[in-house]
Design a protein around this motif. Structure first.
Motif, short mmCIF file in Angstrom:
data_model
loop_
_atom_site.label_atom_id
_atom_site.label_comp_id
_atom_site.label_asym_id
_atom_site.label_seq_id
_atom_site.Cartn_x
_atom_site.Cartn_y
_atom_site.Cartn_z
N ASP A 108 0.83 -1.21 0.00
CA ASP A 108 0.00 0.00 0.00
C ASP A 108 0.86 1.25 0.00
O ASP A 108 0.58 2.22 -0.71
N ARG A 109 1.92 1.22 0.82
CA ARG A 109 2.75 2.42 0.93
C ARG A 109 3.49 2.70 -0.38
O ARG A 109 3.62 3.85 -0.79
N LEU A 110 3.98 1.64 -1.02
CA LEU A 110 4.67 1.83 -2.31
C LEU A 110 3.69 2.33 -3.37
O LEU A 110 4.01 3.22 -4.17
N LEU A 118 3.17 6.18 -5.64
CA LEU A 118 2.98 6.32 -7.08
C LEU A 118 1.70 7.09 -7.44
O LEU A 118 1.71 7.91 -8.35
N VAL A 119 0.61 6.80 -6.72
CA VAL A 119 -0.67 7.38 -7.14
C VAL A 119 -1.27 8.37 -6.13
O VAL A 119 -2.20 9.10 -6.48
N ALA A 120 -0.78 8.35 -4.91
CA ALA A 120 -1.29 9.31 -3.92
C ALA A 120 -0.10 9.87 -3.14
O ALA A 120 0.00 9.69 -1.92
N PRO A 121 0.82 10.54 -3.85
CA PRO A 121 2.08 10.94 -3.22
C PRO A 121 1.89 11.89 -2.04
O PRO A 121 2.63 11.79 -1.05
N ARG A 122 0.90 12.78 -2.13
CA ARG A 122 0.72 13.72 -1.01
C ARG A 122 0.37 12.96 0.25
O ARG A 122 0.92 13.22 1.33
N ALA A 123 -0.54 12.00 0.12
CA ALA A 123 -0.93 11.19 1.28
C ALA A 123 0.24 10.37 1.79
O ALA A 123 0.45 10.24 3.01
N ALA A 124 1.05 9.83 0.86
CA ALA A 124 2.21 9.03 1.27
C ALA A 124 3.21 9.89 2.02
O ALA A 124 3.79 9.47 3.03
N LEU A 125 3.42 11.10 1.53
CA LEU A 125 4.38 11.99 2.18
C LEU A 125 3.86 12.44 3.55
O LEU A 125 4.63 12.52 4.52
N MET A 132 -12.80 1.83 3.41
CA MET A 132 -11.54 2.05 2.72
C MET A 132 -11.59 3.40 1.99
O MET A 132 -12.53 3.69 1.28
N THR A 133 -10.62 4.23 2.19
CA THR A 133 -10.64 5.52 1.52
C THR A 133 -10.26 5.34 0.06
O THR A 133 -9.66 4.34 -0.33
N THR A 134 -10.59 6.35 -0.74
CA THR A 134 -10.26 6.30 -2.16
C THR A 134 -8.75 6.24 -2.34
O THR A 134 -8.24 5.50 -3.17
N ALA A 135 -8.04 7.06 -1.56
CA ALA A 135 -6.57 7.10 -1.68
C ALA A 135 -5.98 5.73 -1.40
O ALA A 135 -5.09 5.26 -2.12
N LEU A 136 -6.48 5.10 -0.34
CA LEU A 136 -5.94 3.77 0.00
C LEU A 136 -6.26 2.76 -1.10
O LEU A 136 -5.42 1.93 -1.46
N ARG A 171 -6.71 3.31 -4.32
CA ARG A 171 -5.83 3.52 -5.48
C ARG A 171 -4.40 3.07 -5.16
O ARG A 171 -3.73 2.46 -5.99
N ALA A 172 -3.98 3.36 -3.94
CA ALA A 172 -2.62 2.99 -3.54
C ALA A 172 -2.47 1.47 -3.55
O ALA A 172 -1.46 0.94 -4.03
N ARG A 173 -3.50 0.80 -3.04
CA ARG A 173 -3.43 -0.67 -2.99
C ARG A 173 -3.36 -1.26 -4.39
O ARG A 173 -2.56 -2.15 -4.66
N VAL A 174 -4.20 -0.73 -5.28
CA VAL A 174 -4.19 -1.22 -6.67
C VAL A 174 -2.82 -0.98 -7.30
O VAL A 174 -2.22 -1.88 -7.92
#
Lengths: 173, 188
Positions: A13-15, A19-26, B1-5, B7-10
């Motif tokens: 999930d973190r990786l 890639l797709v939600a960088p703001r949230a990851a940061l 599950m949030t949208t961000a999670l 998308r991140a999981r996919v």
């Protein structure tokens, strides 16, 4: 923020978030619990990518070992490993320093390097995806430079977000 | 599950699948002919290759040279690079060993810089190993030959079999080693 907590679950999930939600990851990397996940996630990605994309080289090294050339086998493996690790490592070191410098009084070296590790994920991911494209015949071989350019460009955007993230945190006393 | 999670999981699993797919594709290839990945050994047939020639002007030309086209001649294959200082010491030794034979032996100079510095490669060969056939390799042929350090010298006999693999070249003994190998290569 809900997404920060939601992004904690596992390395995949973190990786993916990098890639797709960088703001949230940061944002999630700002308050890691336990700390140091970003570097270990990146290390796992780089090593898994190395194992996948260098299987032929690893097999050749195995043959060299079978043929009694242990030193050659080790040289080959280390050479390929250093090739695979060099770009992400340089990116993380350079990016970490950049984030730290541009964060000014809000700098937090350990966290700044964590943010740089997240920014380096696209670099490692692009290399794997382009190697897959080359193997499937979608793109020509010799893609190393293209992968490096695309990955660096993508990573640079994440570094800018990382700087912004670092500058948002409360200044150290 | 949030949208961000979500998308991140996919995205994370796509990445995992990409890594697994690369691994599977390579494993299938390796499984089909694992022996083809074995670097050539003494007495084995040298792996054939075709590489672009670096012409007299120092340009990677449209002319390609294959090992097969040199079959019937003793061949000294020298893997080197323009940045490699020990390679510059090796080249004149190999060139003189080949020249001294006064037969049809060939020095095939494989520059592993690929297309990066052909002009520099040509200048060095003209200076240090005149008469050598200079070709450019992006590293694929060097990998096939198990080149882990350069200079790396391989001598192939008239029948296309490997008679010498010199991985860690010792400059002191290189001349005699290559001359002896060429003797064996010419005799066969």
């Amino acid at each position: 923020m809900r997404t920060e907590k939601a992004l904690v679950p596992n390395a995949v999930d973190r990786l993916g978030a990098a890639l797709v939600a960088p703001r949230a990851a940061l944002e999630a990397a700002e308050k890691p619990s336990p700390p140091g996940r970003a570097p270990s996630d990146l290390a796992v990605l780089v090593l898994a990518g190395f194992a996948a994309t260098h299987l032929i080289g690893i097999t050749r090294a195995g043959w060299m070992l079978v043929d009694g050339d242990g030193t050659g086998a080790v040289d080959t493996l280390l050479g390929q490993l250093s090739d695979a690790v060099r770009a992400p490592l340089v990116f993380v070191l350079g990016g970490g320093l950049l984030v730290m410098l541009l964060a000014g009084k809000r700098r937090a070296p350990a966290t700044d390097f964590d943010l740089a590790c997240i920014a380096a994920v696209p670099l490692a991911a692009t290399a794997v995806v382009l190697q897959l494209a080359a193997r499937l015949g979608v793109m020509a071989s010799g893609l190393d430079r293209a992968a490096l350019a695309i990955g660096c460009g993508w990573g640079a955007v994440l570094l800018l977000l990382a700087v912004r993230q670092a500058r948002r945190r409360e200044a150290a006393p | 599950m949030t949208t961000a999670l979500g998308r991140a999981r996919v995205a994370g699993w796509v990445l995992v699948l990409a890594i697994a797919a690369v691994m599977v594709v390579d494993l299938v290839g390796i499984g089909r002919d694992c022996d083809a990945l074995r670097p050539p050994r003494l007495g084995q047939k040298a792996i054939d290759f075709t590489l672009p020639t670096i012409d007299a002007r120092g340009a990677v030309s449209e002319t390609w040279t294959s090992l097969e086209s040199l079959r019937g001649k003793p061949i000294v294959i020298d893997f080197w690079a323009t940045w490699c200082h020990p390679c510059r010491q090796t080249m004149p030794v190999l060139a003189s060993a080949v020249a001294r034979r006064r037969d049809d032996a060939v020095l095939l100079s494989v520059c592993t810089d690929g297309n990066d510095r052909p002009r520099e490669a040509r200048r060095l060969v003209d200076e240090l190993a005149p008469g050598a056939l200079l070709v450019a390799d992006e590293g694929d042929v060097a990998d096939e030959y198990g080149v882990s350090t350069i200079p790396h010298v391989v001598v192939v006999d008239r029948a296309g079999r490997v008679v010498l693999v010199e991985r860690r070249v010792a400059l002191d003994s290189l001349r005699s080693t290559v001359e002896q190998a060429l003797e064996r290569a010419s005799a066969k």
